[in-house]
Scaffold this motif. Structure first.
Motif, mmCIF file in Angstrom:
data_model
loop_
_atom_site.group_PDB
_atom_site.id
_atom_site.type_symbol
_atom_site.label_atom_id
_atom_site.label_comp_id
_atom_site.label_asym_id
_atom_site.label_seq_id
_atom_site.Cartn_x
_atom_site.Cartn_y
_atom_site.Cartn_z
ATOM 1 N N ALA A 1 12.713 26.222 -11.331
ATOM 2 C CA ALA A 1 11.521 26.429 -12.155
ATOM 3 C C ALA A 1 11.495 27.852 -12.699
ATOM 4 O O ALA A 1 12.037 28.782 -12.086
ATOM 5 C CB ALA A 1 10.270 26.153 -11.331
ATOM 6 N N GLN A 2 10.842 28.014 -13.825
ATOM 7 C CA GLN A 2 10.747 29.322 -14.464
ATOM 8 C C GLN A 2 9.533 30.125 -13.986
ATOM 9 O O GLN A 2 9.444 31.316 -14.239
ATOM 10 C CB GLN A 2 10.684 29.149 -15.982
ATOM 11 N N SER A 3 8.608 29.458 -13.302
ATOM 12 C CA SER A 3 7.445 30.167 -12.755
ATOM 13 C C SER A 3 7.068 29.559 -11.409
ATOM 14 O O SER A 3 7.401 28.409 -11.116
ATOM 15 C CB SER A 3 6.258 30.085 -13.707
ATOM 16 N N MET A 4 6.347 30.337 -10.624
ATOM 17 C CA MET A 4 5.932 29.873 -9.302
ATOM 18 C C MET A 4 5.001 28.669 -9.408
ATOM 19 O O MET A 4 5.050 27.764 -8.588
ATOM 20 C CB MET A 4 5.251 31.011 -8.543
ATOM 21 N N GLY A 5 4.180 28.648 -10.438
ATOM 22 C CA GLY A 5 3.231 27.555 -10.612
ATOM 23 C C GLY A 5 3.881 26.216 -10.903
ATOM 24 O O GLY A 5 3.318 25.173 -10.609
ATOM 25 N N GLU A 6 5.081 26.219 -11.479
ATOM 26 C CA GLU A 6 5.807 24.983 -11.786
ATOM 27 C C GLU A 6 6.563 24.428 -10.579
ATOM 28 O O GLU A 6 6.989 23.281 -10.598
ATOM 29 C CB GLU A 6 6.856 25.240 -12.878
ATOM 30 N N ALA A 7 6.766 25.248 -9.571
ATOM 31 C CA ALA A 7 7.662 24.902 -8.463
ATOM 32 C C ALA A 7 6.972 24.083 -7.380
ATOM 33 O O ALA A 7 5.797 24.261 -7.095
ATOM 34 C CB ALA A 7 8.238 26.171 -7.844
ATOM 35 N N ASP A 8 7.751 23.205 -6.772
ATOM 36 C CA ASP A 8 7.313 22.465 -5.594
ATOM 37 C C ASP A 8 7.470 23.319 -4.331
ATOM 38 O O ASP A 8 6.681 23.213 -3.400
ATOM 39 C CB ASP A 8 8.133 21.188 -5.419
ATOM 40 N N VAL A 9 8.519 24.153 -4.317
ATOM 41 C CA VAL A 9 8.849 24.944 -3.132
ATOM 42 C C VAL A 9 9.239 26.365 -3.547
ATOM 43 O O VAL A 9 10.016 26.548 -4.481
ATOM 44 C CB VAL A 9 10.025 24.310 -2.344
#
Length: 90
Positions: free
Chosen positions: A7-15
């Motif tokens: 992911a390109q940002s923390m908000g998009e990531a699952d982990v």
């Protein structure tokens, strides 16, 4: 099956994942070359297609991480070094 998208940002990531040395890692990960070889939590196929991923990760510092990993060279080395968190989905 671990098909991983970065992911390109923390908000998009699952982990949130930190890269650490082998002795500090929760999970030793071996990167595989095809979907068919990716299974379990420790054999990762890294994909550029978010839709085909089973999880998205964002790399962070060790203090921010939900999971600490170390990439290893062989399939046989890969696996959990600490108890697997129950709420983690790869």
């Amino acid at each position: 099956m671990a098909r991983i998208f970065q992911a390109q940002s923390m908000g998009e990531a699952d982990v949130r994942v930190a890269l650490v040395d082998r002795g500090s890692a929760d999970l030793l990960v071996h990167r595989v070359a095809s979907w068919g070889l990716a299974h379990g939590d420790a054999l990762w196929y890294i994909t550029r297609d978010r839709q085909s991923a089973t999880a998205s990760v964002f790399f962070v510092s060790q203090g921010m991480a939900q999971l600490k990993i170390c990439f290893v060279d062989s399939h046989g080395e890969a696996g959990w070094q600490a108890p697997r968190p129950r709420n983690l989905h790869l």
